[in-house]
Scaffold this motif. Structure first.
Motif, PDB file in Angstrom:
ATOM      1  N   PRO A  71      36.967  75.625  15.220  1.00  0.00           N
ATOM      2  CA  PRO A  71      36.504  76.636  14.260  1.00  0.00           C
ATOM      3  C   PRO A  71      36.470  76.104  12.827  1.00  0.00           C
ATOM      4  CG  PRO A  71      38.120  77.572  15.761  1.00  0.00           C
ATOM      5  CD  PRO A  71      38.126  76.098  15.993  1.00  0.00           C
ATOM      6  N   ALA A 128      32.853  75.985  10.927  1.00  0.00           N
ATOM      7  CA  ALA A 128      32.698  76.962   9.842  1.00  0.00           C
ATOM      8  C   ALA A 128      31.770  76.447   8.761  1.00  0.00           C
ATOM      9  CB  ALA A 128      34.061  77.297   9.248  1.00  0.00           C
ATOM     10  N   SER A 185      36.051  81.043  17.133  1.00  0.00           N
ATOM     11  CA  SER A 185      37.164  81.695  16.439  1.00  0.00           C
ATOM     12  C   SER A 185      37.844  82.714  17.335  1.00  0.00           C
ATOM     13  CB  SER A 185      36.667  82.368  15.150  1.00  0.00           C
ATOM     14  OG  SER A 185      36.123  81.420  14.264  1.00  0.00           O
ATOM     15  N   SER A 212      41.605  82.265  18.684  1.00  0.00           N
ATOM     16  CA  SER A 212      42.499  83.354  18.262  1.00  0.00           C
ATOM     17  C   SER A 212      43.207  83.961  19.463  1.00  0.00           C
ATOM     18  CB  SER A 212      41.711  84.436  17.517  1.00  0.00           C
ATOM     19  OG  SER A 212      41.181  83.937  16.319  1.00  0.00           O
TER      20      SER A 212
END
Length: 384
Positions: free
Chosen positions: A32, A36, A65, A69
């Motif tokens: 991620p 990004a 993400s 997560s």
């Protein structure tokens, strides 16, 4: 890689395998943090924010993400962690580590590596460990025998102290087709590979529960997830300890109310150790129909230091976790959740790449020999 093995592998591919690519991708295309910047980079090239390239790269970042997560939240849940603070790492002061099968292979390397950290290490094995470390304590013990484990455990607690970390690592393999296994073969496989875990935990777990901290490491095998020819007893015994590991986790959480006692499951592919030193995997000729270099790329054999490094990292982090090495171990484990026809195809592909069904074709047992078994030397002749 041990000398003389896979000698036809180009030198540039000696350390290059699919695991290296996975590590690189996990830090780039599947990271991620890295992804990004991709939408911003694309937009900076005079692209509109609603341009397909920007939207697709932003969507990829969002999916990654979410995935990482969820993994992070799962890790916190399993270890009783918090979003606000990190769990305390292991303090090695006053730790006592008990390792079964610690006289050779991965167990020996783990024992000596931890001993360098000034940790007291207790080794249970039928053979003595070779070590120059003063804090490695060897106790001759057949862990398949409950009475012997019970007596030795009391000596260990009295002379060294209550172990805080237990690594159930000992194992034995017969390498025979099911119908050729003798009753003694099957009894030994399950007595060492499965019952040995029970006896060691029965002897030392009460003390760990009483002090309300510790770590239990269960060493299984990727063969627990996939049946392999000439290893029916071994596969079954390794599958059993995975169920033991899972049940132990719930007993610690629900019965003893000690979630702070960590549990780690280790499932690995082939490791260069004495246990499989006379199998096709350890020979110059690979058991796979693929060229040696391609076989090595997709199904890389492990060195003990890779496994030891992963175990020590889990112990350092003081977290319950699953260790699967190399990468294909994840695929073998994952195959069990798919429909049967998908699983059959995946297993066929994996076994074709690894050649696992042929790895024990000319196997010679050299580790864990019983009194009724004959020693076979390197020339293939039997010794008295």
């Amino acid at each position: 890689m041990p000398s003389g093995q896979f000698s036809d592998i180009p030198e540039t591919l000696g350390v290059l395998d699919v695991d290296v690519f996975i590590k690189v991708l996990s830090r780039t295309l599947f990271s991620p943090f890295f992804t990004a910047f991709i939408p911003l980079l694309v937009a900076s090239q005079r692209q509109q924010w609603d341009a397909p390239a920007v939207k697709w790269s932003a969507g990829w970042f969002f999916l990654l993400s979410m995935f990482w997560s969820l993994r992070f939240i799962s890790k916190l849940w399993r270890n009783g962690g918090s979003l606000l603070y990190q769990s305390a790492r292991t303090s090695w002061e006053n730790q006592i580590v008990l390792i079964t099968g610690g006289a050779s292979g991965t167990g020996e390397l783990l024992a000596n590596t931890l001993a360098v950290r000034n940790v007291d290490v207790v080794v249970l094995d039928v053979n003595p460990i070779v070590s120059e470390n003063y804090n490695v304590h060897y106790y001759k013990c057949d862990i398949s025998n409950w009475e012997e484990v019970n007596v030795i455990s009391k000596r260990i607690i009295e002379e060294v102290g209550q172990p805080t970390i237990v690594v159930n690592n000992a194992g034995v393999v017969q390498g025979k087709p099911l119908v050729e296994l003798s009753a003694e073969d099957i009894n030994q496989t399950f007595a060492v590979n499965t019952l040995g875990h029970f006896w060691v935990l029965k002897a030392f777990l009460p003390g760990i529960v009483k002090q309300r901290f510790g770590h239990i490491v269960t060493v299984s095998s990727v063969t627990a997830f996939a049946g392999i020819a000439r290893m029916a007893d071994y596969c079954a015994s390794k599958s059993a300890v995975i169920s033991l590991h899972e049940s132990l986790r719930y007993e610690l959480d629900k019965i003893y109310r000690t979630p702070q006692i960590r549990t780690t499951l280790v499932t690995t592919g082939f490791i260069h150790t004495p246990l499989f030193s006379r199998s096709s995997y350890a020979a110059t000729e690979t058991p796979s129909p693929l060229p040696a270099w391609l076989f090595h790329f997709f199904a890389p054999p492990l060195d003990s230091h890779e496994v030891v490094k992963a175990i020590i990292a889990a112990l350092d982090a003081n977290e319950s976790t699953d260790i699967k090495l190399p990468f294909y171990a994840h695929l073998v484990a994952l195959s069990r959740v798919f429909p049967s026809w998908v699983r059959d195809v995946l297993q066929w592909v994996i076994l074709q790449i690894s050649g696992a069904d042929y790895m024990m074709e000319n196997f010679v047992k050299v580790s864990g020999l019983r009194g009724d078994e004959e020693v076979v030397n390197d020339e293939g002749s039997k010794e008295a």
